[in-house]
Motif scaffolding. Sequence first.
Motif, mmCIF file in Angstrom:
data_model
loop_
_atom_site.group_PDB
_atom_site.id
_atom_site.type_symbol
_atom_site.label_atom_id
_atom_site.label_comp_id
_atom_site.label_asym_id
_atom_site.label_seq_id
_atom_site.Cartn_x
_atom_site.Cartn_y
_atom_site.Cartn_z
ATOM 1 N N VAL B 107 2.301 -2.243 -27.992
ATOM 2 C CA VAL B 107 1.565 -2.096 -29.239
ATOM 3 C C VAL B 107 0.072 -2.385 -29.047
ATOM 4 C CG1 VAL B 107 1.203 -3.372 -31.389
ATOM 5 C CG2 VAL B 107 3.434 -2.408 -30.883
ATOM 6 N N VAL B 108 -0.231 -3.369 -28.193
ATOM 7 C CA VAL B 108 -1.636 -3.707 -28.023
ATOM 8 C C VAL B 108 -2.270 -2.940 -26.869
ATOM 9 C CG1 VAL B 108 -1.239 -5.978 -28.993
ATOM 10 C CG2 VAL B 108 -1.233 -5.701 -26.521
ATOM 11 N N GLY B 109 -1.537 -1.967 -26.330
ATOM 12 C CA GLY B 109 -2.135 -1.069 -25.351
ATOM 13 C C GLY B 109 -2.002 -1.504 -23.902
ATOM 14 N N ALA B 110 -1.028 -2.395 -23.607
ATOM 15 C CA ALA B 110 -0.818 -2.798 -22.216
ATOM 16 C C ALA B 110 -0.253 -1.622 -21.412
ATOM 17 C CB ALA B 110 0.148 -3.975 -22.152
ATOM 18 N N THR B 111 -0.581 -1.576 -20.126
ATOM 19 C CA THR B 111 -0.026 -0.501 -19.293
ATOM 20 C C THR B 111 1.393 -0.889 -18.877
ATOM 21 O OG1 THR B 111 -0.769 -1.526 -17.252
ATOM 22 C CG2 THR B 111 -2.308 -0.012 -18.322
ATOM 23 N N ASN B 112 2.161 0.115 -18.451
ATOM 24 C CA ASN B 112 3.534 -0.153 -18.036
ATOM 25 C C ASN B 112 3.573 -1.162 -16.888
ATOM 26 O OD1 ASN B 112 4.621 1.503 -19.942
ATOM 27 N ND2 ASN B 112 4.700 3.300 -18.609
ATOM 28 N N ARG B 113 2.546 -1.097 -16.059
ATOM 29 C CA ARG B 113 2.511 -2.004 -14.916
ATOM 30 C C ARG B 113 2.313 -3.457 -15.367
ATOM 31 N NH1 ARG B 113 -1.676 -1.297 -10.158
ATOM 32 N NH2 ARG B 113 -1.067 -3.205 -9.092
ATOM 33 N N GLN B 114 1.390 -3.606 -16.313
ATOM 34 C CA GLN B 114 1.160 -4.951 -16.853
ATOM 35 C C GLN B 114 2.422 -5.481 -17.519
ATOM 36 O OE1 GLN B 114 -2.124 -3.648 -19.285
ATOM 37 N NE2 GLN B 114 -3.577 -4.951 -18.167
ATOM 38 N N ILE B 115 3.116 -4.580 -18.233
ATOM 39 C CA ILE B 115 4.335 -4.995 -18.936
ATOM 40 C C ILE B 115 5.413 -5.416 -17.939
ATOM 41 C CG2 ILE B 115 6.236 -4.171 -20.384
ATOM 42 C CD1 ILE B 115 4.160 -2.376 -21.811
ATOM 43 N N ARG B 116 5.557 -4.612 -16.892
ATOM 44 C CA ARG B 116 6.587 -4.929 -15.882
ATOM 45 C C ARG B 116 6.329 -6.288 -15.226
ATOM 46 N NH1 ARG B 116 6.612 0.515 -14.587
ATOM 47 N NH2 ARG B 116 5.088 0.221 -12.927
ATOM 48 N N ARG B 117 5.075 -6.646 -15.125
ATOM 49 C CA ARG B 117 4.756 -7.910 -14.481
ATOM 50 C C ARG B 117 4.912 -9.091 -15.457
ATOM 51 N NH1 ARG B 117 -0.878 -7.878 -12.458
ATOM 52 N NH2 ARG B 117 -0.362 -5.758 -11.834
ATOM 53 N N ARG B 118 4.434 -8.888 -16.676
ATOM 54 C CA ARG B 118 4.340 -10.020 -17.603
ATOM 55 C C ARG B 118 5.635 -10.297 -18.381
ATOM 56 N NH1 ARG B 118 1.396 -14.139 -19.186
ATOM 57 N NH2 ARG B 118 1.366 -14.622 -21.408
ATOM 58 N N ALA B 119 6.340 -9.257 -18.812
ATOM 59 C CA ALA B 119 7.508 -9.471 -19.680
ATOM 60 C C ALA B 119 8.567 -10.381 -19.039
ATOM 61 C CB ALA B 119 8.102 -8.127 -20.110
ATOM 62 N N PRO B 120 8.957 -10.148 -17.772
ATOM 63 C CA PRO B 120 9.949 -11.045 -17.167
ATOM 64 C C PRO B 120 9.409 -12.457 -17.049
ATOM 65 C CG PRO B 120 9.663 -9.055 -15.854
ATOM 66 C CD PRO B 120 8.548 -9.074 -16.857
ATOM 67 N N ASP B 121 8.115 -12.575 -16.846
ATOM 68 C CA ASP B 121 7.490 -13.887 -16.702
ATOM 69 C C ASP B 121 7.618 -14.710 -17.981
ATOM 70 O OD1 ASP B 121 5.843 -15.863 -15.485
ATOM 71 O OD2 ASP B 121 4.205 -15.140 -16.770
ATOM 72 N N VAL B 122 7.303 -14.095 -19.151
ATOM 73 C CA VAL B 122 7.393 -14.869 -20.394
ATOM 74 C C VAL B 122 8.852 -15.160 -20.762
ATOM 75 C CG1 VAL B 122 5.166 -14.295 -21.414
ATOM 76 C CG2 VAL B 122 7.113 -12.801 -21.837
ATOM 77 N N LEU B 123 9.750 -14.233 -20.412
ATOM 78 C CA LEU B 123 11.173 -14.506 -20.663
ATOM 79 C C LEU B 123 11.630 -15.709 -19.834
ATOM 80 C CD1 LEU B 123 13.130 -11.148 -20.949
ATOM 81 C CD2 LEU B 123 12.613 -12.834 -22.710
ATOM 82 N N GLY B 124 11.110 -15.800 -18.616
ATOM 83 C CA GLY B 124 11.412 -16.948 -17.759
ATOM 84 C C GLY B 124 10.957 -18.250 -18.400
ATOM 85 N N ARG B 125 9.817 -18.204 -19.050
ATOM 86 C CA ARG B 125 9.281 -19.426 -19.658
ATOM 87 C C ARG B 125 10.157 -19.958 -20.783
ATOM 88 N NH1 ARG B 125 2.933 -18.950 -20.772
ATOM 89 N NH2 ARG B 125 3.182 -21.118 -21.406
ATOM 90 N N VAL B 126 10.951 -19.083 -21.422
ATOM 91 C CA VAL B 126 11.864 -19.579 -22.456
ATOM 92 C C VAL B 126 13.315 -19.580 -21.954
ATOM 93 C CG1 VAL B 126 10.381 -18.897 -24.379
ATOM 94 C CG2 VAL B 126 12.087 -17.280 -23.515
ATOM 95 N N GLY B 127 13.471 -19.441 -20.634
ATOM 96 C CA GLY B 127 14.791 -19.569 -20.021
ATOM 97 C C GLY B 127 15.769 -18.453 -20.344
ATOM 98 N N LEU B 128 15.240 -17.235 -20.527
ATOM 99 C CA LEU B 128 16.144 -16.144 -20.917
ATOM 100 C C LEU B 128 16.178 -15.000 -19.900
ATOM 101 C CD1 LEU B 128 15.649 -15.810 -24.775
ATOM 102 C CD2 LEU B 128 17.727 -16.460 -23.567
ATOM 103 N N SER B 129 15.735 -15.281 -18.680
ATOM 104 C CA SER B 129 15.698 -14.215 -17.676
ATOM 105 C C SER B 129 17.056 -13.544 -17.510
ATOM 106 C CB SER B 129 15.274 -14.787 -16.327
ATOM 107 O OG SER B 129 13.993 -15.346 -16.456
ATOM 108 N N GLN B 130 18.125 -14.364 -17.614
ATOM 109 C CA GLN B 130 19.472 -13.824 -17.400
ATOM 110 C C GLN B 130 19.888 -12.860 -18.503
ATOM 111 O OE1 GLN B 130 21.091 -14.590 -14.555
ATOM 112 N NE2 GLN B 130 19.231 -15.741 -14.083
ATOM 113 N N LYS B 131 19.274 -12.987 -19.678
ATOM 114 C CA LYS B 131 19.743 -12.202 -20.828
ATOM 115 C C LYS B 131 18.762 -11.099 -21.220
ATOM 116 C CE LYS B 131 22.993 -15.519 -22.382
ATOM 117 N NZ LYS B 131 23.587 -16.349 -23.424
ATOM 118 N N ALA B 132 17.925 -10.713 -20.276
ATOM 119 C CA ALA B 132 16.864 -9.746 -20.552
ATOM 120 C C ALA B 132 17.389 -8.453 -21.167
ATOM 121 C CB ALA B 132 16.098 -9.437 -19.273
#
Lengths: 293, 231
Positions: B107-132
Amino acid sequence: MKNFSYFFKEGVMNLFTNKMVTLMTLLTVIVSLLVTGVFQVVSSNLMHISREVGNNFEFNIYIKDSVPAEQLNAVGEKIMGVAMVNDVVLKPKADTFTEFKDKVANDSLLKGLSEEENPFRDCFIVTLTNLDQADYVLGEIKLLEEVDSVSNNLETSKKLSAIEKKVKLYSIIIYVLLAILCLSIISNIINLSIFSRRKQINIMKYVGATNGFVKAPFIIEGVLVGMVGALLSSAILSYLYSLLYSNFSQVLEGVYLLPPIPVFLELLVMNAAYGILIGGLGAAVAVNKHVKV
Amino acid sequence: MLQFRNVTKVYDNTNVTALENINLEIEKGEFVFLVGHSGAGKSTLIKLITAEEKATSGEIIINDINVTKLKSKEIPFYRRTLGMVFQDFRLLENKTVIENVAFAMKVVGATNRQIRRRAPDVLGRVGLSQKAHFLPDQLSGGEQQRVAIARALANNPNLIIADEPTGNLDPDISGEIMQYLEEINRSGTTVIVATHDKDIVNRMHKRVIAVDGGSIVRDDERGGYSDDEEF
């Protein structure tokens, strides 16, 4: 534009995730386009017929007795040279005389008359390219020195061309009214579909989506529905029209319905333009109410 | 980083004064509880911060942006500097956990590459990597709220606003959610939590701002829910 593929994907996905709503919208678009389409076919045929009748409308141009038979062809050329004259056919007075004699058969009055005493005049039958301008064209013809008088059916021709104009005007008015009506129906239907997704819109707005970003997939969705609806309704109407045409194509002596191919093309173009417009605009109008968070 | 100067909000349609002459300052990196019973003006305060409502008078400055002067066109760009967490999670039901996070970035215009890098990272921070790749309704309430927190973090905001984030959760799960918020706060992000939850407020000993009748009635540096206040 870098988001276009995303918008397109979202739009298409929305179509399939809300199948019932999509189907309902599509049916509404098809019905709307069938209504405007039928009207369009009828009115273009009416316009075509009234134009044809107008083009077949004949005026008689009577030539002075003093003009010798050898010069008649030259006079015909002169009349043909007047602007907006479509066709000129000579009807020599001998022919008129024979016709008349045949009609009244044994009337004693004519029995004694020989060819030399023919009371009729040579005449040209003239049709115009534009009945509207009959006044002017006949005026021009009257100015020719060989012309004695013209037939006095000008009033009838005026009525005919007035009808032609009215058909055109009312067609446009009714078409526009129908279009507005359909637009509001479609917009309401799309509104329903968007209402069910207002939560999604709300979330998008909270994470900082611009209005354009929220709207684009909905508009693409609307345009796609409009396009599919246009194709289907054009196909249905074209099929029905070709059935009609193959069974009933001659309306009056010398006047035919419009041939199917141009009708198909016109339908397709108008329906596609209108379908895309109502789909896209309907979606834009509907989604606008929900993006203000 | 957040300043309210003589802010008053009167709702046009009802003529109700929701907030009257609010003055408030929150520094960068603070963790603040906003308490008050329903109708006290808490929600209005949050809506003014998120630019959902416009102040009738006064000034609100957040991250050097004068929120009271924002044009509606500028609001989306302003909101990208905030992370929002709601009582009802507000996840997209038809998108998976990681897609929900990715969506906020898209929505804020991130590239797919940025998303691929950041999304798993923030999910990790809330302990939900397994349930992505789970859908929201396959998760517990606490997990859904963690997804919402991950989404709020996705665009690296410097202010997170949580509106009754534990309102729909069991007490022990609530504590867990607060821990995640506290962790985020520790890494430097300012956090504002509006809540009714007495236990949490008392346990965490953070700054408490109490709102009542449209005014700030208490602002304690290391406060709790006071006993004479019935919220």
